[in-house]
Design a protein around this motif. Structure first.
Motif, PDB file in Angstrom:
ATOM      1  N   GLY A 132      82.988  31.303  97.826  1.00  0.00           N
ATOM      2  CA  GLY A 132      82.977  32.125  96.756  1.00  0.00           C
ATOM      3  C   GLY A 132      82.702  34.101  96.785  1.00  0.00           C
ATOM      4  O   GLY A 132      82.500  34.687  96.268  1.00  0.00           O
ATOM      5  N   ASP A 140      84.193  35.400  94.066  1.00  0.00           N
ATOM      6  CA  ASP A 140      83.685  36.070  92.919  1.00  0.00           C
ATOM      7  C   ASP A 140      83.608  37.263  92.667  1.00  0.00           C
ATOM      8  O   ASP A 140      83.127  37.535  91.446  1.00  0.00           O
ATOM      9  CB  ASP A 140      82.635  34.881  93.023  1.00  0.00           C
ATOM     10  CG  ASP A 140      83.621  33.570  93.192  1.00  0.00           C
ATOM     11  OD1 ASP A 140      84.371  33.148  92.675  1.00  0.00           O
ATOM     12  OD2 ASP A 140      81.686  32.593  93.234  1.00  0.00           O
ATOM     13  N   THR A 150      83.178  24.000  85.758  1.00  0.00           N
ATOM     14  CA  THR A 150      81.400  24.284  86.441  1.00  0.00           C
ATOM     15  C   THR A 150      80.518  23.132  86.270  1.00  0.00           C
ATOM     16  O   THR A 150      80.885  22.269  85.599  1.00  0.00           O
ATOM     17  CB  THR A 150      81.062  25.507  84.919  1.00  0.00           C
ATOM     18  OG1 THR A 150      80.844  25.130  84.414  1.00  0.00           O
ATOM     19  CG2 THR A 150      81.464  27.274  85.211  1.00  0.00           C
ATOM     20  N   LYS A 187      76.922  24.992  84.575  1.00  0.00           N
ATOM     21  CA  LYS A 187      77.768  26.707  84.378  1.00  0.00           C
ATOM     22  C   LYS A 187      78.131  27.504  85.214  1.00  0.00           C
ATOM     23  O   LYS A 187      77.959  28.307  85.555  1.00  0.00           O
ATOM     24  CB  LYS A 187      76.211  27.387  83.523  1.00  0.00           C
ATOM     25  CG  LYS A 187      75.894  26.443  82.450  1.00  0.00           C
ATOM     26  CD  LYS A 187      75.574  27.652  81.208  1.00  0.00           C
ATOM     27  CE  LYS A 187      75.059  26.945  80.262  1.00  0.00           C
ATOM     28  NZ  LYS A 187      74.380  25.691  79.869  1.00  0.00           N
ATOM     29  N   GLU A 188      77.641  26.418  86.735  1.00  0.00           N
ATOM     30  CA  GLU A 188      78.215  27.081  88.096  1.00  0.00           C
ATOM     31  C   GLU A 188      79.362  26.510  88.775  1.00  0.00           C
ATOM     32  O   GLU A 188      79.808  25.611  88.545  1.00  0.00           O
ATOM     33  CB  GLU A 188      76.924  27.618  88.773  1.00  0.00           C
ATOM     34  CG  GLU A 188      76.111  27.933  88.903  1.00  0.00           C
ATOM     35  CD  GLU A 188      76.171  29.629  89.342  1.00  0.00           C
ATOM     36  OE1 GLU A 188      77.217  30.267  90.015  1.00  0.00           O
ATOM     37  OE2 GLU A 188      75.366  30.664  88.783  1.00  0.00           O
ATOM     38  N   GLN A 205      78.089  23.059  96.857  1.00  0.00           N
ATOM     39  CA  GLN A 205      76.823  22.422  96.534  1.00  0.00           C
ATOM     40  C   GLN A 205      76.869  20.989  96.460  1.00  0.00           C
ATOM     41  O   GLN A 205      78.101  20.495  96.341  1.00  0.00           O
ATOM     42  CB  GLN A 205      76.107  22.796  94.929  1.00  0.00           C
ATOM     43  CG  GLN A 205      75.777  24.273  93.993  1.00  0.00           C
ATOM     44  CD  GLN A 205      77.557  24.834  93.924  1.00  0.00           C
ATOM     45  OE1 GLN A 205      78.570  24.383  94.691  1.00  0.00           O
ATOM     46  NE2 GLN A 205      77.434  24.749  92.818  1.00  0.00           N
TER      47      GLN A 205
END
Ligand code: AHR
Length: 648
Positions: free
Chosen positions: A437, A440, A540, A543-544, A549
Motif C-alpha cells: 500500500g 496509495d 476492492t 470497499k478497500e 488482508q
C-alpha cells in the motif's frame, strides 16, 4: 491486522471473498513504460555476458597486458600501436627458430568459452606481416576443456599493412569451458591486435553483437523502458572509473578500456580480471532498446563519484566546475536524437543509424543523496531544460526507500520539479508484503515515481532467487499497478549474473557460457510485462483494495486494445482462497468470456530454478470460471495468478 496476518499464515483466515471490479469508470492511464529493465555491467553482465565477445582482454590493454592469455615461444608485447590510439598494446609473434618449438598464444575466455557443436563462430584479428612482404600463416584452434582440438582453420596474413582478417570455425563438440589457441606457423614475424571470437548467430545477426539467448530473454519480457548503464557503475569507484559514454561509441577496436568497479567492490567476491571494454556501448544499447520497443532511459554521472566510497568533497566535481559533465549529458541527447549533420548525430549515423533514437528520458545521477546531489542536479537541470525542454528528467531519492536521505530528497525533487523520482529498495520479504500500500497515499501533485532498482532479498535462502522472493514481489507489484497514475516505471535489479562470476544476488537471469536460467522473479516480471493494460481498474474487497488482508493481494487493469480486464492475485497465505470478482457496471450488451489464465506456484517457498532445472518454477495455465459477470477464482496457498476476462 498484523495479528490477523499471523494467524492467516498459520491457516486460520477465511477462505472465500467477494470482490468488486468497477467496470463503469475507467481508471488512470497506465504508462507504456510501466514495467521495464535495468541493466548494469555487474556479475559479468556485459563483457562475458550479454556482449557476445568470447575473448577476454582481446586488445592486450588490461593493466597486466597478458591477463587471460598464455603465450609460448617468441611473443613480445608491443606498445604505441599506430592503429588504435586508445588501445595501444599489440603483440609480435616470431618464429621460434627451432622446428620443434612453437610460437603462439592462448586465451581462456570468460571462465572458459562456450562452444556449441555445429554452430559457427567468427574469429577475427587485426594483423600485418613485419619486415617482409611474404605472407605468413597462423592456425586458429578451438579447444575443449580436455585440451582436445574441436575446430581448426589456417589463416594467411598477406599484407604488411594493418588489416582485419576473419575466418569462420565450426566446433565438432559442445563445451562450456573451451579455449582459443593460435599457432604461428611460418618463419617470419607478425603483429596481432584485437583478437576476437563471436558466435555468428548473435541477436539479430549483428557483428559486434549480443548473445542471442540472453537478448531474447530480455525482449520476451516485453519491457516498456530500459535503464542503462546502471547502477553504481555510472559513478565509478572514483570519477576516473565512472562510465564515460563517449568512450563507448565509435569503432569498437578503439574504445578504451575502463576498470569495472565491481571487480573490487566486495573483497569476498573479488574478480581482478573484470574490466569494461565498452564493446556493448551506448549505440548497442539504443539499438537493443529499439529492437525491444522499450523507451531508452540512460543514467548519466552528475559530477559525483560513489558516495559510499568517497566521503571527501574533493572526490567530486565542484558545483561551479561541472561544464564538462553537463556537456556530456547534452551530447548524449544529441547522439540519440540529433540530426545527422550535428557532431554527435553524425557519429550515430556513421555507426549505422541515421534516424534518431527518439530519447525521451534521462536519469541524472544514480543513487545519490545529500545537498551535494541537489546542488549539482539543479545546475544540470537548468542546462538540459534550456536546450532540451522535452526531455523528462529523473532525480534520485537516495539509496533506500525511507529514512533521512529519502525524507530530505523527495521535497527537494518537488522543488526542482523533477519529472520522476527514482526509488531503490532491496528489502526482505516482510518489507515487500507490508509495502503493497506504499503508494496509495502518495502526493498526486508531485513528480511521478520510477521504482528504478528493487528486489526482494530472501535472507533465509542466502538471498537466492527463491519462489518466496518472487511471490513477495508479485504481491508488492499489485500496489504499483493500482497506483499507476503516479508510478510510471519500475525495473527489477540487477538483471544478469554469470554463475561463476557474480558479485551480487539475487539477479533476474543467471547464465553460464552456454545456458541461461530464468528465475521465478523473471517470470513475475514477464507476467506483469505481458499484462500491462492501458488503464487501472478499481478492484476492492469491503470497499478497500486487497493489500495483505488474510495474506491476499490483488489489482486489476483494463486493456483497451484487447478489451480485457486482467486481474492479478497473489495469495501469500498457506490456504486455498476462493475469490469471486463481480464485474460491476459492465455494458449490458457485453458478454464476458474468460481469456488466458496463468499461475505460478512452487510447493516450497524456498524453491529455485537452476541451470540444470530451469523449469522448476514457471507460469502454468490455470482456470477460472464465469457466471454472468462474476468470475470465480480458486487460488491455492502461496501462489500468484493472472486472469484475463474478455469483455467485448
Ligand atoms: O543493483 C546493484 C547496485 O545496487 C547498484 O549498482 C546500485 O545503484 C545499488 O546500490
Amino acid at each position: 491486522m498484523s495479528v490477523l496476518l499471523g494467524l492467516t499464515q498459520m491457516g486460520y483466515g477465511q477462505s472465500s471473498y467477494e470482490l468488486s471490479l468497477n467496470a463503469k469508470k475507467l481508471g488512470a492511464p497506465i504508462q507504456s513504460t510501466m514495467y521495464g529493465l535495468f541493466f548494469e555491467d555487474i556479475n559479468f553482465a556485459a563483457d562475458g555476458g550479454l556482449y557476445a565477445e568470447m575473448v577476454k582482454n582481446r586488445s592486450f590493454d588490461f593493466p597486466q597486458n597478458l591477463l587471460g592469455w598464455y603465450t609460448f615461444g617468441k611473443v613480445e608485447v608491443m606498445k604505441d600501436s599506430p592503429l588504435f590510439e586508445n588501445n595501444p598494446t599489440y603483440l609480435k609473434l616470431s618464429a621460434s627458430g627451432h622446428d620443434h618449438k612453437h610460437t603462439g598464444i592462448e586465451n581462456e575466455g570468460f571462465r572458459g568459452m562456450g562452444f556449441k557443436k555445429d554452430e559457427t563462430y567468427r574469429f577475427s584479428v587485426w594483423a600485418k606481416t613485419v619486415e617482409s612482404n611474404s605472407p605468413q600463416k597462423i592456425n586458429v584452434q578451438f579447444l575443449d576443456s580436455k585440451n582436445d582440438v574441436i575446430a581448426s582453420q589456417d589463416l594467411e596474413i598477406t599484407s604488411n599493412e594493418w588489416k582485419k582478417y576473419e575466418v569462420v570455425l565450426t566446433p565438432k563438440k559442445t563445451d562450456e569451458k573451451g579455449r582459443l589457441r593460435i599457432f604461428f606457423l611460418t618463419k617470419g614475424n607478425i603483429y596481432l591486435d584485437h583478437v576476437s571470437v563471436f558466435p555468428t548467430d548473435t541477436w539479430k545477426g549483428r557483428e559486434n553483437g549480443l548473445r542471442k539467448d540472453l537478448a531474447q530473454a530480455l525482449s520476451d519480457i516485453n519491457p516498456g523502458v530500459f535503464r542503462f548503464p546502471g547502477g553504481c557503475i555510472v559513478e565509478g569507484t572514483d570519477l576516473d572509473t565512472r562510465y564515460d559514454w563517449k568512450k563507448s561509441v565509435g569503432p569498437v577496436e578503439n574504445r578504451p578500456l575502463n576498470e569495472n568497479r565491481w571487480h573490487y567492490t566486495f573483497k569476498n567476491r573479488f574478480f581482478p580480471d573484470y574490466f569494461q571494454t565498452y564493446g556493448l556501448g551506448f549505440y548497442e544499447y539504443f539499438l537493443l532498446s529499439e529492437d525491444m520497443g522499450a523507451e531508452p532511459l540512460p543514467v548519466i554521472n552528475v559530477g559525483l563519484s560513489c558516495q559510499y566510497q568517497n566521503k571527501k568533497e574533493e572526490c567530486h566535481i565542484p558545483v561551479n566546475a561541472l561544464d564538462e559533465y553537463i556537456q556530456d549529458a547534452l551530447d548524449l541527447i544529441e547522439f540519440a536524437n540529433g540530426p545527422a549533420d550535428t557532431k554527435w548525430g553524425k557519429l550515430r549515423a556513421d555507426m549505422g543509424h541515421p534516424a534518431p533514437f527518439n530519447l525521451k528520458y534521462l536519469g541524472v545521477g544514480n543513487e545519490q543523496w545529500g545537498h551535494e546531489y541537489v546542488d549539482r542536479l539543479a545546475v544540470f537541470m537548468k542546462a538540459i531544460r534550456a536546450k532540451y525542454p522535452e526531455i523528462k528528467i529523473i532525480g534520485s531519492s537516495g539509496p533506500g526507500p525511507d529514512g533521512k536521505e529519502f525524507d530530505y530528497l523527495w521535497p527537494e525533487m518537488k522543488k526542482l520539479k523533477a519529472d520522476l523520482v527514482d526509488e531503490h529498495y532491496y528489502r526482505d520479504p516482510k518489507w515487500f508484503l507490508n509495502n503493497a500500500g506504499r503508494y496509495d497515499n502518495y502526493d498526486r501533485k508531485g513528480p511521478a515515481v520510477f521504482a528504478g532498482e528493487y528486489a526482494c532479498h530472501d535472507h533465509s535462502t542466502g538471498k537466492q532467487n527463491s519462489f518466496r522472493s518472487a511471490l513477495c514481489e508479485a504481491a508488492f507489484m499489485t500496489g504499483l499497478e493500482r497506483n499507476a497514475d503516479i508510478v510510471h516505471m519500475c525495473t527489477y535489479a540487477p538483471l544478469f549474473a554469470h554463475v561463476d562470476g557474480w558479485q551480487w544476488r539475487p539477479d533476474m537471469i543467471w547464465f553460464d557460457n552456454l545456458r541461461m536460467m530464468k528465475t521465478p522473479n523473471y517470470y513475475v516480471q514477464q507476467l506483469y510485462g505481458h499484462n500491462v493494460g492501458t488503464n487501472v481498474a478499481s478492484l476492492t474487497w469491503n470497499k478497500e483494495p486487497l493489500k495483505g488482508q488474510d495474506g491476499l493481494y490483488a489489482s486489476a487493469v483494463y486493456d483497451k486494445n484487447t478489451k480485457a480486464y486482467i486481474i492479478k492475485v497473489a495469495n501469500t497465505s498457506t490456504e486455498t482462497k476462493d475469490i469471486k470478482v463481480n464485474i460491476n457496471g459492465l455494458n449490458k450488451k457485453v458478454t464476458p468470456k474468460m481469456g488466458e489464465c496463468v499461475k505460478m506456484h512452487a510447493g516450497e517457498m524456498s524453491a529455485v530454478n537452476t541451470l540444470d532445472s530451469p523449469n522448476n518454477i514457471i507460469p502454468q495455465k490455470t482456470t477460472a470460471t464465469l457466471n454472468g459477470n462474476q468470475v470465480s477464482i480458486s487460488i491455492e496457498g502461496e501462489a500468484f495468478g493472472v486472469y484475463q476476462v474478455i469483455c467485448e
